[in-house]
Design an enzyme around this catalytic site. Structure first.
Site, PDB file in Angstrom:
ATOM      1  N   ASN A 190      -4.069   7.697  -5.371  1.00 39.63           N
ATOM      2  CA  ASN A 190      -2.673   7.588  -4.939  1.00 39.63           C
ATOM      3  C   ASN A 190      -2.614   8.135  -3.510  1.00 39.63           C
ATOM      4  O   ASN A 190      -2.605   9.343  -3.309  1.00 39.63           O
ATOM      5  CB  ASN A 190      -1.776   8.414  -5.885  1.00 39.63           C
ATOM      6  CG  ASN A 190      -0.333   8.438  -5.414  1.00 39.63           C
ATOM      7  OD1 ASN A 190       0.061   7.673  -4.541  1.00 39.63           O
ATOM      8  ND2 ASN A 190       0.466   9.332  -5.988  1.00 39.63           N
ATOM      9  N   TRP A 191      -2.590   7.218  -2.563  1.00 39.43           N
ATOM     10  CA  TRP A 191      -2.621   7.635  -1.151  1.00 39.43           C
ATOM     11  C   TRP A 191      -1.291   8.234  -0.684  1.00 39.43           C
ATOM     12  O   TRP A 191      -1.214   8.785   0.402  1.00 39.43           O
ATOM     13  CB  TRP A 191      -2.937   6.434  -0.262  1.00 39.43           C
ATOM     14  CG  TRP A 191      -4.399   6.100  -0.194  1.00 39.43           C
ATOM     15  CD1 TRP A 191      -5.425   6.643  -0.921  1.00 39.43           C
ATOM     16  CD2 TRP A 191      -5.005   5.138   0.676  1.00 39.43           C
ATOM     17  NE1 TRP A 191      -6.619   6.076  -0.569  1.00 39.43           N
ATOM     18  CE2 TRP A 191      -6.386   5.137   0.420  1.00 39.43           C
ATOM     19  CE3 TRP A 191      -4.514   4.262   1.638  1.00 39.43           C
ATOM     20  CZ2 TRP A 191      -7.288   4.318   1.101  1.00 39.43           C
ATOM     21  CZ3 TRP A 191      -5.402   3.430   2.307  1.00 39.43           C
ATOM     22  CH2 TRP A 191      -6.775   3.467   2.040  1.00 39.43           C
ATOM     23  N   LYS A 192      -0.244   8.040  -1.475  1.00 40.82           N
ATOM     24  CA  LYS A 192       1.099   8.491  -1.068  1.00 40.82           C
ATOM     25  C   LYS A 192       1.431   7.922   0.308  1.00 40.82           C
ATOM     26  O   LYS A 192       1.007   6.812   0.623  1.00 40.82           O
ATOM     27  CB  LYS A 192       1.185  10.015  -1.097  1.00 40.82           C
ATOM     28  CG  LYS A 192       0.692  10.574  -2.431  1.00 40.82           C
ATOM     29  CD  LYS A 192       1.000  12.012  -2.625  1.00 40.82           C
ATOM     30  CE  LYS A 192       0.395  12.462  -3.949  1.00 40.82           C
ATOM     31  NZ  LYS A 192       0.778  13.807  -4.334  1.00 40.82           N
ATOM     32  N   HIS A 213       6.367   8.602 -10.768  1.00 39.47           N
ATOM     33  CA  HIS A 213       5.650   9.760 -10.234  1.00 39.47           C
ATOM     34  C   HIS A 213       6.637  10.903 -10.009  1.00 39.47           C
ATOM     35  O   HIS A 213       7.806  10.664  -9.677  1.00 39.47           O
ATOM     36  CB  HIS A 213       4.981   9.367  -8.906  1.00 39.47           C
ATOM     37  CG  HIS A 213       4.026  10.411  -8.407  1.00 39.47           C
ATOM     38  ND1 HIS A 213       4.454  11.515  -7.715  1.00 39.47           N
ATOM     39  CD2 HIS A 213       2.683  10.524  -8.522  1.00 39.47           C
ATOM     40  CE1 HIS A 213       3.400  12.258  -7.415  1.00 39.47           C
ATOM     41  NE2 HIS A 213       2.309  11.681  -7.890  1.00 39.47           N
ATOM     42  N   GLU A 261       7.068  12.815  -7.634  1.00 34.05           N
ATOM     43  CA  GLU A 261       7.703  12.799  -6.301  1.00 34.05           C
ATOM     44  C   GLU A 261       8.843  11.784  -6.248  1.00 34.05           C
ATOM     45  O   GLU A 261       9.835  11.993  -5.561  1.00 34.05           O
ATOM     46  CB  GLU A 261       6.636  12.525  -5.223  1.00 34.05           C
ATOM     47  CG  GLU A 261       5.768  13.761  -5.002  1.00 34.05           C
ATOM     48  CD  GLU A 261       4.357  13.495  -4.518  1.00 34.05           C
ATOM     49  OE1 GLU A 261       4.070  12.389  -4.046  1.00 34.05           O
ATOM     50  OE2 GLU A 261       3.526  14.422  -4.639  1.00 34.05           O
ATOM     51  N   GLU A 319       0.705  14.530 -15.466  1.00 35.81           N
ATOM     52  CA  GLU A 319       0.593  15.190 -14.169  1.00 35.81           C
ATOM     53  C   GLU A 319       1.528  16.391 -14.125  1.00 35.81           C
ATOM     54  O   GLU A 319       2.706  16.258 -13.757  1.00 35.81           O
ATOM     55  CB  GLU A 319       1.007  14.229 -13.058  1.00 35.81           C
ATOM     56  CG  GLU A 319       0.126  13.015 -12.930  1.00 35.81           C
ATOM     57  CD  GLU A 319       0.073  12.553 -11.486  1.00 35.81           C
ATOM     58  OE1 GLU A 319      -1.025  12.490 -10.943  1.00 35.81           O
ATOM     59  OE2 GLU A 319       1.125  12.292 -10.893  1.00 35.81           O
ATOM     60  N   GLY A 338      -1.009  18.613  -5.762  1.00 36.28           N
ATOM     61  CA  GLY A 338      -1.130  19.008  -4.359  1.00 36.28           C
ATOM     62  C   GLY A 338      -1.151  20.515  -4.155  1.00 36.28           C
ATOM     63  O   GLY A 338      -1.036  20.996  -3.028  1.00 36.28           O
ATOM     64  N   SER A 351      -4.551  17.980  -8.636  1.00 36.71           N
ATOM     65  CA  SER A 351      -5.642  18.673  -7.950  1.00 36.71           C
ATOM     66  C   SER A 351      -7.020  18.417  -8.576  1.00 36.71           C
ATOM     67  O   SER A 351      -7.844  19.319  -8.691  1.00 36.71           O
ATOM     68  CB  SER A 351      -5.356  20.176  -7.872  1.00 36.71           C
ATOM     69  OG  SER A 351      -4.163  20.399  -7.133  1.00 36.71           O
TER      70      SER A 351
HETATM   71  C1  PEP Z   1      -0.620  12.941  -7.496  1.00 34.53           C
HETATM   72  O1  PEP Z   1       0.273  13.127  -6.693  1.00 34.53           O
HETATM   73  O2  PEP Z   1      -0.572  11.981  -8.269  1.00 34.53           O
HETATM   74  C2  PEP Z   1      -1.725  13.903  -7.514  1.00 34.53           C
HETATM   75  C3  PEP Z   1      -2.413  14.015  -8.603  1.00 34.53           C
HETATM   76  O3  PEP Z   1      -1.925  14.623  -6.357  1.00 34.53           O
HETATM   77  P1  PEP Z   1      -3.087  15.714  -6.119  1.00 34.53           P
HETATM   78  O4  PEP Z   1      -4.384  15.123  -6.624  1.00 34.53           O
HETATM   79  O5  PEP Z   1      -3.081  15.950  -4.645  1.00 34.53           O
HETATM   80  O6  PEP Z   1      -2.702  16.927  -6.899  1.00 34.53           O
END
Ligand code: PEP
Length: 252
Positions: free
Chosen positions: A9-11, A95, A97, A167, A173, A212
């Site tokens: 997931n590049w966001k 997600h 976010e 998640e 993050g 993470s």
């Molecule tokens: C995500 O936002 O889906 C995610 C898992 O981010 P990160 O790996 O940076 O925690």
């Protein structure tokens, strides 16, 4: 036997030049991996580039969201059909976010899932508790309500076309990862809830862990019986890290 799936997931990261370097590096780094399925969800303006560079490789691509409506006067929004037009296989839905910053709900996510399936995409539905909820010990109640809130609209029959992702928002993050045992316990809970509705769907559905995940912890997470791969944010922006995570998931 569920095939492991690793999804980047590049966001909101990238530009044409940087994307090319990253995509070409990943393509060559995972060329020999056949047991794991890999996908990269890029920002919508770069779907065409992803299609050009990933076509013919063992990596699928996808979007990071789709609008709950099929079309209409929704300025700035992107429909499931538009995402599907670029050969996408997946779309991330719900997600944290999107839920937190754009006020998306279980209900809007469920509607997005339905249009995504109709457009031929595989939705990846994200669920997870906040730090306060985690500390209050209500993780399972939160997950159950996110799962049921989605199932009320989507229905168990369509769920076999969906990938689920756990998640915990406190792990996204933050550098702080759920331990493999913590994550496994929530994944087993999710599978158990699905099994209440349909045992066969529960056995087949893939449940990804996100939060993470790094090269250094991926193998332990993926060794858990109910963790079927990962949704990867920050570590997907680094060729070596992401390739190492894919390799960890490629082990039989
Ligand atoms: C995500 O936002 O889906 C995610 C898992 O981010 P990160 O790996 O940076 O925690």
């Amino acid at each position: 036997m569920r095939r492991k799936l690793v999804v980047a997931n590049w966001k909101m990261h990238g530009n044409l030049r940087w994307n090319r370097t990253l995509l070409e590096g990943i393509v060559s780094g995972v060329r020999d991996l056949y047991h794991v399925e890999i996908a990269i969800c890029v920002p919508h303006p770069y779907l065409f580039q992803a299609q050009q560079l990933l076509h013919g490789s063992n990596i699928a691509w996808g979007g990071q969201n789709v609008h709950p409506n099929e079309q209409g006067a929704f300025t700035g929004a992107v429909s499931a059909w538009m995402v599907a037009d670029f050969g996408c296989k997946y779309a991330i839905i719900g997600h944290s976010e999107r839920r937190g910053q754009f006020r998306e709900t279980n209900e809007t996510a469920a509607r997005s899932i339905k249009v995504a399936i109709k457009a031929g995409l595989i939705p990846i539905y994200c669920m997870g508790e906040t730090l306060e909820e985690y500390e209050a010990g209500v993780t399972e109640a939160v997950i159950a309500s996110q799962l049921n809130g989605m199932l009320d609209t989507v229905g168990i029959r369509l769920l076999s076309h969906v990938v689920l992702a756990y998640e915990p928002t406190w792990a996204i993050g933050s550098g702080r990862t759920a331990t493999p045992q913590q994550a496994q316990s929530v994944h087993a809970f999710i599978r158990g809830r699905v099994a209440h509705h349909d045992l066969k769907v529960a056995e087949g559905i893939r449940i990804l862990y996100g939060g993470s995940v790094k090269a250094s912890n991926a193998a332990q997470l993926f060794a858990m019986p109910d963790i079927d791969g990962g949704l990867i944010g920050s570590s997907s922006l680094d060729i070596d890290e992401f390739v190492a995570i894919c390799r960890a998931a490629n082990r039989k």
